[in-house]
Design an enzyme around this catalytic site. Sequence first.
Site, PDB file in Angstrom:
ATOM      1  N   SER A   7       0.899  -1.403   0.169  1.00  0.00           N
ATOM      2  CA  SER A   7       0.093   0.013   0.158  1.00  0.00           C
ATOM      3  C   SER A   7       0.998   1.282   0.023  1.00  0.00           C
ATOM      4  O   SER A   7       1.690   1.350   1.066  1.00  0.00           O
ATOM      5  CB  SER A   7      -1.048  -0.225   1.352  1.00  0.00           C
ATOM      6  OG  SER A   7      -1.396   1.252   1.303  1.00  0.00           O
ATOM      7  N   HIS A  32      -1.180  -1.538  -4.171  1.00  0.00           N
ATOM      8  CA  HIS A  32      -2.362  -0.838  -3.657  1.00  0.00           C
ATOM      9  C   HIS A  32      -2.328   0.347  -3.438  1.00  0.00           C
ATOM     10  O   HIS A  32      -1.699   1.128  -2.705  1.00  0.00           O
ATOM     11  CB  HIS A  32      -2.506  -1.745  -2.315  1.00  0.00           C
ATOM     12  CG  HIS A  32      -3.950  -1.793  -1.586  1.00  0.00           C
ATOM     13  ND1 HIS A  32      -5.199  -2.472  -2.070  1.00  0.00           N
ATOM     14  CD2 HIS A  32      -4.355  -1.007  -0.703  1.00  0.00           C
ATOM     15  CE1 HIS A  32      -5.842  -1.968  -1.238  1.00  0.00           C
ATOM     16  NE2 HIS A  32      -5.677  -1.251  -0.297  1.00  0.00           N
ATOM     17  N   ASP A  34      -4.517   3.565  -1.966  1.00  0.00           N
ATOM     18  CA  ASP A  34      -5.532   3.971  -0.977  1.00  0.00           C
ATOM     19  C   ASP A  34      -5.808   5.212  -1.051  1.00  0.00           C
ATOM     20  O   ASP A  34      -5.153   6.243  -0.840  1.00  0.00           O
ATOM     21  CB  ASP A  34      -5.081   3.774   0.508  1.00  0.00           C
ATOM     22  CG  ASP A  34      -5.000   2.257   0.902  1.00  0.00           C
ATOM     23  OD1 ASP A  34      -3.898   1.726   1.450  1.00  0.00           O
ATOM     24  OD2 ASP A  34      -5.944   1.517   0.597  1.00  0.00           O
ATOM     25  N   MET A  36      -8.526   8.168  -0.048  1.00  0.00           N
ATOM     26  CA  MET A  36      -9.422   8.665   1.204  1.00  0.00           C
ATOM     27  C   MET A  36      -9.752   9.955   1.062  1.00  0.00           C
ATOM     28  O   MET A  36      -8.976  10.828   0.587  1.00  0.00           O
ATOM     29  CB  MET A  36      -8.408   8.447   2.352  1.00  0.00           C
ATOM     30  CG  MET A  36      -7.753   7.161   2.668  1.00  0.00           C
ATOM     31  SD  MET A  36      -6.743   7.030   4.354  1.00  0.00           S
ATOM     32  CE  MET A  36      -6.285   5.366   4.271  1.00  0.00           C
ATOM     33  N   HIS A  65      -8.105   1.422  -4.313  1.00  0.00           N
ATOM     34  CA  HIS A  65      -8.873   1.190  -2.956  1.00  0.00           C
ATOM     35  C   HIS A  65      -9.626   2.544  -2.739  1.00  0.00           C
ATOM     36  O   HIS A  65      -9.090   3.152  -2.217  1.00  0.00           O
ATOM     37  CB  HIS A  65      -8.393   0.432  -1.901  1.00  0.00           C
ATOM     38  CG  HIS A  65      -8.963   0.183  -0.560  1.00  0.00           C
ATOM     39  ND1 HIS A  65      -8.495   0.278   0.467  1.00  0.00           N
ATOM     40  CD2 HIS A  65     -10.511   0.304  -0.570  1.00  0.00           C
ATOM     41  CE1 HIS A  65      -9.375  -0.111   1.459  1.00  0.00           C
ATOM     42  NE2 HIS A  65     -10.761   0.129   0.880  1.00  0.00           N
ATOM     43  N   MET A  67     -11.676   4.558  -0.722  1.00  0.00           N
ATOM     44  CA  MET A  67     -12.427   4.742   0.688  1.00  0.00           C
ATOM     45  C   MET A  67     -13.189   6.070   0.480  1.00  0.00           C
ATOM     46  O   MET A  67     -12.787   7.059   1.035  1.00  0.00           O
ATOM     47  CB  MET A  67     -11.481   4.848   1.934  1.00  0.00           C
ATOM     48  CG  MET A  67     -10.963   3.318   1.973  1.00  0.00           C
ATOM     49  SD  MET A  67      -9.365   3.162   2.984  1.00  0.00           S
ATOM     50  CE  MET A  67      -8.460   3.180   1.841  1.00  0.00           C
ATOM     51  N   MET A 136     -11.455  -5.968   4.692  1.00  0.00           N
ATOM     52  CA  MET A 136     -10.767  -4.942   5.630  1.00  0.00           C
ATOM     53  C   MET A 136     -10.425  -5.557   6.900  1.00  0.00           C
ATOM     54  O   MET A 136     -11.356  -6.210   7.673  1.00  0.00           O
ATOM     55  CB  MET A 136     -11.576  -3.649   5.932  1.00  0.00           C
ATOM     56  CG  MET A 136     -11.674  -2.673   4.983  1.00  0.00           C
ATOM     57  SD  MET A 136     -10.075  -2.293   3.995  1.00  0.00           S
ATOM     58  CE  MET A 136      -9.548  -1.293   5.374  1.00  0.00           C
ATOM     59  N   GLY A 141      -8.777   3.811   7.020  1.00  0.00           N
ATOM     60  CA  GLY A 141      -8.542   5.467   7.303  1.00  0.00           C
ATOM     61  C   GLY A 141      -7.137   5.517   7.775  1.00  0.00           C
ATOM     62  O   GLY A 141      -6.386   6.546   7.336  1.00  0.00           O
ATOM     63  N   PHE A 142      -6.478   4.499   8.107  1.00  0.00           N
ATOM     64  CA  PHE A 142      -5.101   4.836   8.393  1.00  0.00           C
ATOM     65  C   PHE A 142      -4.041   3.429   8.260  1.00  0.00           C
ATOM     66  O   PHE A 142      -4.686   2.476   8.307  1.00  0.00           O
ATOM     67  CB  PHE A 142      -4.938   4.970  10.011  1.00  0.00           C
ATOM     68  CG  PHE A 142      -5.598   6.403  10.284  1.00  0.00           C
ATOM     69  CD1 PHE A 142      -6.954   6.306  10.855  1.00  0.00           C
ATOM     70  CD2 PHE A 142      -5.138   7.501  10.171  1.00  0.00           C
ATOM     71  CE1 PHE A 142      -7.905   7.334  11.238  1.00  0.00           C
ATOM     72  CE2 PHE A 142      -5.891   8.882  10.425  1.00  0.00           C
ATOM     73  CZ  PHE A 142      -7.141   8.667  10.845  1.00  0.00           C
ATOM     74  N   GLY A 143      -3.005   3.946   7.777  1.00  0.00           N
ATOM     75  CA  GLY A 143      -1.942   2.553   7.946  1.00  0.00           C
ATOM     76  C   GLY A 143      -1.274   2.421   9.418  1.00  0.00           C
ATOM     77  O   GLY A 143      -1.770   3.028  10.265  1.00  0.00           O
ATOM     78  N   GLY A 144      -0.579   1.415   9.578  1.00  0.00           N
ATOM     79  CA  GLY A 144       0.206   0.911  10.412  1.00  0.00           C
ATOM     80  C   GLY A 144      -0.887   0.666  11.806  1.00  0.00           C
ATOM     81  O   GLY A 144      -0.189   0.521  13.104  1.00  0.00           O
ATOM     82  N   ASP A 174      -6.719  -6.566   3.885  1.00  0.00           N
ATOM     83  CA  ASP A 174      -6.097  -5.070   3.813  1.00  0.00           C
ATOM     84  C   ASP A 174      -6.221  -4.447   5.412  1.00  0.00           C
ATOM     85  O   ASP A 174      -7.201  -4.037   5.805  1.00  0.00           O
ATOM     86  CB  ASP A 174      -7.065  -4.326   3.055  1.00  0.00           C
ATOM     87  CG  ASP A 174      -6.535  -3.042   2.703  1.00  0.00           C
ATOM     88  OD1 ASP A 174      -7.160  -2.197   2.131  1.00  0.00           O
ATOM     89  OD2 ASP A 174      -5.158  -2.790   3.090  1.00  0.00           O
ATOM     90  N   GLY A 175      -5.014  -4.328   5.867  1.00  0.00           N
ATOM     91  CA  GLY A 175      -4.754  -3.819   7.088  1.00  0.00           C
ATOM     92  C   GLY A 175      -3.945  -4.285   8.127  1.00  0.00           C
ATOM     93  O   GLY A 175      -4.740  -5.421   8.638  1.00  0.00           O
ATOM     94  N   GLY A 176      -2.799  -4.170   8.634  1.00  0.00           N
ATOM     95  CA  GLY A 176      -1.964  -4.830   9.517  1.00  0.00           C
ATOM     96  C   GLY A 176      -1.484  -5.944   9.376  1.00  0.00           C
ATOM     97  O   GLY A 176      -1.170  -6.691  10.273  1.00  0.00           O
ATOM     98  N   GLY A 196       1.399  -2.281   4.028  1.00  0.00           N
ATOM     99  CA  GLY A 196       2.009  -0.892   3.743  1.00  0.00           C
ATOM    100  C   GLY A 196       3.278  -0.881   4.765  1.00  0.00           C
ATOM    101  O   GLY A 196       4.370  -0.969   4.336  1.00  0.00           O
TER     102      GLY A 196
HETATM  103  C1  DX5 Z   1      -6.533   1.364   5.436  1.00  0.00           C
HETATM  104  C2  DX5 Z   1      -5.829   1.042   3.994  1.00  0.00           C
HETATM  105  C3  DX5 Z   1      -4.823  -0.160   4.164  1.00  0.00           C
HETATM  106  C4  DX5 Z   1      -3.750   0.387   4.998  1.00  0.00           C
HETATM  107  C5  DX5 Z   1      -2.455  -0.767   4.921  1.00  0.00           C
HETATM  108  O1  DX5 Z   1      -7.665   2.139   5.286  1.00  0.00           O
HETATM  109  O2  DX5 Z   1      -6.879   0.465   3.385  1.00  0.00           O
HETATM  110  O3  DX5 Z   1      -4.613  -0.491   2.758  1.00  0.00           O
HETATM  111  O4  DX5 Z   1      -2.910   1.508   4.234  1.00  0.00           O
HETATM  112  O5  DX5 Z   1      -1.640  -0.370   5.538  1.00  0.00           O
HETATM  113  P1  DX5 Z   1      -0.649  -1.340   6.747  1.00  0.00           P
HETATM  114  O6  DX5 Z   1      -0.435  -2.455   5.891  1.00  0.00           O
HETATM  115  O7  DX5 Z   1       0.320  -0.364   7.249  1.00  0.00           O
HETATM  116  O8  DX5 Z   1      -1.898  -1.408   7.876  1.00  0.00           O
HETATM  117 ZN    ZN Z   2      -6.444  -0.207   1.323  1.00  0.00          ZN
END
Ligand code: DX5
Ligand code: ZN
Length: 219
Positions: A7, A32, A34, A36, A65, A67, A136, A141-144, A174-176, A196
């Site tokens: 991502s 990927h 994102d 937003m 993606h 959002m 999801m 809304g956020f990475g990490g 997707d996510g974490g 990401g």
């Molecule tokens: C969150 C995004 C994810 C996120 C993944 O809303 O859809 O794609 O950026 O980032 P990590 O892998 O750091 O959770």
């Molecule tokens: Zn995503």
Amino acid sequence: MFQIAPSILAADFCCLGKQLQEASKAGIEMLHIDVMDGMFVPSISFGMPVIASIRKNCSLFFDVHLMVQDPERYISDFVKAGADSVTVHVEACRQIGKTLQMIKEFDRGCGIALNPETPVEQVLPYLKWVDMVLVMSVHPGFGGQTLIPETLEKVAAFKQFRSEKQLDYRIEIDGGVNMQNIRRVVSMGTDITVAGTAVFDGDISENVKKMREVAVNAS
Ligand code: DX5
Ligand code: ZN
């Protein structure tokens, strides 16, 4: 064989082009992206201009993606900017069937996404039309963030539904996703793992190589 889709939300935008080359050299085939809007999710990332500029020098598959609230307003813009596939949230569309149809009319990959609190039943009726279902594993809304383990049960449910109905959509999580959980994520039947932070924090090729080694015999 599963795929890792980095991502770019977690990339360093000062050297995005260079990082994408590194990812491609590490064998990454799908990116990927994102988007937003600050409405459907609390943060704002980037839009069509960023995608159009990286499209010029990057031949990776752009997994966009959205959002975005009421994303049907922007499908053609993201296709024009260079999206190879567009994923929309079932929670963000007034008429999800029509929005999915719109993506398909552009002859692009078509994906449907559901948030952690959305039950699988809300997307099942549309899976015959899509190329991908995006689970999801964090609140968007956020990475990490930390992966919500209960969401992995949805992967198993979509895998079972796919074989029962003889459909061929791919399952994306997707996510974490990180070194510690990717083996479990893949063993549940995930086809595409978005990552990401786990890819862009530190050495990209090292991270991709290690994630592959850890997960390869789980698929
Ligand atoms: C969150 C995004 C994810 C996120 C993944 O809303 O859809 O794609 O950026 O980032 P990590 O892998 O750091 O959770
Ligand atoms: Zn995503």
